[in-house]
Design an enzyme around this catalytic site. Structure first.
Site, PDB file in Angstrom:
ATOM      1  N   GLU A  79     -18.852 -31.992  14.684  1.00 22.66           N
ATOM      2  CA  GLU A  79     -17.749 -32.687  15.097  1.00 22.66           C
ATOM      3  C   GLU A  79     -16.528 -31.776  14.293  1.00 22.66           C
ATOM      4  O   GLU A  79     -15.377 -32.214  14.230  1.00 22.66           O
ATOM      5  CB  GLU A  79     -17.383 -33.784  15.888  1.00 22.66           C
ATOM      6  CG  GLU A  79     -17.820 -34.706  13.439  1.00 22.66           C
ATOM      7  CD  GLU A  79     -19.576 -34.472  13.855  1.00 22.66           C
ATOM      8  OE1 GLU A  79     -19.310 -35.747  12.801  1.00 22.66           O
ATOM      9  OE2 GLU A  79     -20.881 -33.884  14.410  1.00 22.66           O
ATOM     10  N   ASP A 120     -19.415 -34.350  24.771  1.00 28.77           N
ATOM     11  CA  ASP A 120     -19.023 -32.497  25.228  1.00 28.77           C
ATOM     12  C   ASP A 120     -17.428 -32.493  25.620  1.00 28.77           C
ATOM     13  O   ASP A 120     -16.774 -31.772  24.573  1.00 28.77           O
ATOM     14  CB  ASP A 120     -20.057 -32.643  25.795  1.00 28.77           C
ATOM     15  CG  ASP A 120     -21.147 -32.208  24.817  1.00 28.77           C
ATOM     16  OD1 ASP A 120     -21.337 -32.075  23.648  1.00 28.77           O
ATOM     17  OD2 ASP A 120     -21.764 -31.524  26.310  1.00 28.77           O
TER      18      ASP A 120
END
Length: 781
Positions: free
Chosen positions: A279, A253
């Site tokens: 992503e 994260d």
């Protein structure tokens, strides 16, 4: 950087955006309220005319009503808060002027004026967009009202009452109403903005989420100026899964947040950045491909400086520039394809979507096509595509009844610079960078450019087209332009929809109607393979159906009879002409002719080639097939008749015995010994079986799956052709065509005879097993 998309001009302040939003909400309310006030004013004018005292000219007062009405009609067209406020101020001034004119000449004008001076500001208070508008409008309203009332003398008691109502009740009430409603609207706007921000924002990175990004991008494409350049960048963090798996999601994260910060800093001057999911990130910017590539390279370097526990982050980038007529999702898909190529070629790099080698919507038929290599036809055309050339090969289609060439299917081929052909497995192999739709559109331009040089003037051109291209918005108009630019007319072109993914049946049905409006004919390729089915045909309603080559060799189970005749008959009944492909032998050509196929195509009739071969030898082959069928039909009929004639004779003898009173078992005793006899039966006038059936040697225990329908006594058979035909020709033994027996599950033939017995008219018959291979079938079959 704000996650709300920005423009190159300064973003409006919160106050400005609130007032613009208020304008959207207030416009309909103001329209209704102010319109009602105009009607109320006209009622006051009418009431004033009933009073006998002298009055101001009626025309002046009606002119005030007309101006008020025009101001009301202008409200829906107001685009700015300033103009809306100006209309409100003018409206108030004209209204107070009209009210004063209406009260002029009365002994007690304040009786008419005082309610208006109190009610009008109070009712108008919620309608003002801003406090400035409210203060300005009310100040001018009272100023004009006082100025118009000067000169009228009143007692001190009346003046005190007027000012008490105006100053103590009217103005304070209006102020309370306006500021309370203004505060309510502002709080509502802030809450709405906060919810919109949350709905449009990825909570982890602060960037736009996918839904907001796509919506904004589609709006940008719709409203962009003509000629404006827009590009998309699609990026994906390399080996991100290993980061989560090895070091935990908290580290992953944090990496996503850092990448988002790089994007925010780098695209501050551009329009929007988004976390598409996982992503993956995407950017939309006002720039051409070269500018987008420069930005992508700068982002790649910045991301490569972000540390991760085992080294540094890297990302792969795909960049694409918007093409005319392209939707945003197609643009993003092309950028995604370039990203995939960057991944497959080593990661941590930037790849651009491949540009079209030429624009097929404006085909360079005269100058853009290069001549073939020496030794080939110099009049033919080819065009550069990747590292080879695109060329056309044409395969003929013959009308079997006319015994001549009627059309040519254009097939795309690749050719090296030295004239050698590129293997199809190489040419059409899926590639990360390939754009199948672009190649499809390019092939149309190539084929049309070659068709006008090669094909006879009255021949059809069959153009293969992918479903995704077929249903693309605007392509019907664009293809018409290409066809006419090639010197052809759409009526000579048959669009052959390939067996492929890329379009729903409903979309293809609607698209087919658009192409037909331009004059194109529609064909469906490879029916009988892949996704093709009758529902697809009946909804698209093609003019021509091309049967998959395997169907010409398909046969029924057991008897090995071809299914082609029945299939062709079914398609003809649905209003479609039939082409059979894959005709490779004389026997298959004979079957195609015998099956009443309209057109045939295959290696026997002509192989695909750049040059068209003379058709005379094929004409002779087709003519020979007709001769073989004519000769064989009589022979087939004779064989069939010889096989069933003993059953007819014995059935007539059994009928004579039944009329003479012989019992059913005895009458059918001889017939039931014949080798192919399954059973003998008698049906009444309604087609129901009388008594039991007399079983023959071919009878066997029914399969378990047919047990529920194995007993013929439970059924009614007067709908069967063998029953109807016997009734139409009483006394004559009728032989049916082969059919699949519901009782035995085998191909059968029925020999039936309608006779008059003591109990009434009935149909007697024998069912024959016709499932053995090599048995003759009726010539019509």
């Amino acid at each position: 950087m704000s996650t709300i998309p920005t423009q190159h001009q300064p973003q409006p302040s919160l106050r400005e955006r609130f007032h613009r939003r208020s304008l959207e909400h207030q416009r309909p309310l103001s329209l209704v309220t102010m319109g009602f006030t105009v009607l109320a004013f006209l009622c006051m004018v009418a009431a004033r005319e009933l009073v006998g005292a002298p009055s101001a000219p009626l025309g002046y007062r009606l002119l005030c009503a007309l101006v008020l009405a025009l101001l009301v009609l202008a409200i829906p067209r107001t685009k700015s808060t300033a103009l809306f406020g100006a209309i409100g101020v003018v409206y108030m001034l004209v209204l107070v002027g009209g009210v004063v004119l209406n009260a002029r000449g009365l002994v007690d004008p304040l009786v008419w004026l005082l309610p208006a001076l109190v009610v009008i500001p109070i009712c108008a208070a919620p309608l003002w967009l801003t406090p400035m508008h409210f203060v300005t409008g009310n100040a001018l309203f009272y100023a004009v009202a006082i100025a118009l009332l000067l000169g009228n003398t009143h007692s001190r008691e009346v003046d005190a009452a007027v000012w008490t109502w105006v100053i103590v009740i009217g103005a304070p009430s209006a102020a309370v109403f306006h500021f309370s409603f203004y505060r309510f609207r502002r709080n509502h706007f802030l809450l709405e903005s906060q919810l919109a921000q949350l709905a449009a924002t990825d909570p982890l990175t602060g960037l736009q989420n996918r839904r907001a990004f796509v919506k904004h991008a589609e709006g940008r494409l719709e409203t962009r100026a003509p000629g404006a350049q827009i590009s998309a960048i699609f990026l994906d963090i390399d080996s991100f899964k290993s980061l989560n798996d090895r070091f935990g999601h908290a580290v992953g994260d944090h990496a996503l947040f850092q990448v988002a910060q790089v994007l925010k800093d780098a695209v501050a001057l551009y329009h929007s950045a988004s976390r598409i999911g996982g992503e993956e990130f995407a950017l939309l910017l006002d720039d051409d491909l070269a500018g987008a590539l420069r930005l992508a390279e700068r982002l790649r370097v910045d991301i490569a400086a972000i540390e991760r526990p085992d080294g540094y982050l890297t990302a792969s980038f795909g960049v694409a520039e918007h093409r005319p007529g392209e939707s945003f999702m197609v643009l993003l898909d092309r950028a995604d394809e370039a990203l995939l190529r960057a991944k497959q070629t080593g990661r941590n790099r930037v790849c651009a979507a491949r540009a079209l080698p030429f624009d097929p919507l404006q085909p360079p038929f005269d100058d853009g096509f290069a001549p073939h290599a020496a030794g080939n036809d110099p009049s033919a055309a080819r065009y550069r595509w990747e590292d080879f050339y695109l060329i056309s090969h044409f395969q003929p289609l013959y009308s079997l009844s006319h015994q001549k060439q009627v059309g040519f299917e254009a097939l795309l081929r690749g050719e090296q610079g030295d004239g050698t052909l590129v293997p199809p497995i190489v040419m059409f192999a899926p590639k990360p960078s390939s754009d199948e739709g672009a190649l499809d559109r390019a092939s149309h331009a190539v084929h049309l450019g070659n068709a006008r040089r090669t094909l006879p003037g009255d021949a059809w051109l069959f153009l293969n087209i992918l479903p995704a291209t077929f249903v693309a918005d605007g392509y019907a108009d664009q293809l018409t332009t290409i066809v006419r630019a090639a010197g052809l007319e759409p009526e000579r072109v048959i669009l052959e929809i390939l067996e492929s993914h890329g379009g729903s049946v409903d979309d293809m049905s609607r698209a087919a109607a658009r192409y037909r409006q331009h004059g194109f004919l529609i064909a469906v390729d490879d029916f009988g393979a892949g996704q093709s089915n009758l529902d697809r045909l009946l909804r698209i309603r093609p003019d021509i159906v091309k049967l998959d080559g395997e169907l010409i060799r398909a046969t029924t189970h057991g008897t090995q009879q071809p299914i082609l005749p029945k299939l062709v008959s079914l398609l003809h009944q649905a209003g479609m002409l039939v082409v059979v492909e894959g005709v490779e032998t004389a026997e298959e050509l004979i079957l195609a002719v015998e099956s009443n196929v309209d057109f045939a195509q295959g290696y026997l009739l002509g192989r695909p080639a750049a040059e068209i071969a003379p058709p005379e030898s094929v004409h002779r082959q087709i003519d020979d097939a007709f001769d073989v069928i004519a000769q064989g039909r009589a022979h087939q009929h004779a064989l069939f008749e010889s096989e069933v004639e003993p059953y007819r004779l014995e059935l007539r003898r059994a009928a004579d015995d039944l009329r003479a009173g012989v019992m059913m078992d005895d009458a059918f005793a001889t017939l039931a010994t014949f080798a192919r006899c399954i059973s003998c039966f008698i049906l009444d006038e309604t087609g129901r079986q009388i008594g039991h059936e007399v079983r023959g040697p071919a009878w066997c225990k029914d399969a378990a799956s047919l047990q529920p329908v194995a007993n013929p006594r439970d059924a009614r058979w007067d709908h069967r052709p063998y029953f109807r035909n016997a009734v139409l020709l009483p006394g004559e033994a009728i032989t049916s065509n082969p059919y699949l027996s519901l009782a035995s599950g085998r191909p059968c033939i029925a020999v039936t005879l309608a006779v008059q017995l003591g109990s009434g008219r009935c149909v007697m018959g024998v069912e024959l097993d016709w499932s053995a291979r090599g048995l003759p079938w009726p010539a019509g079959e």
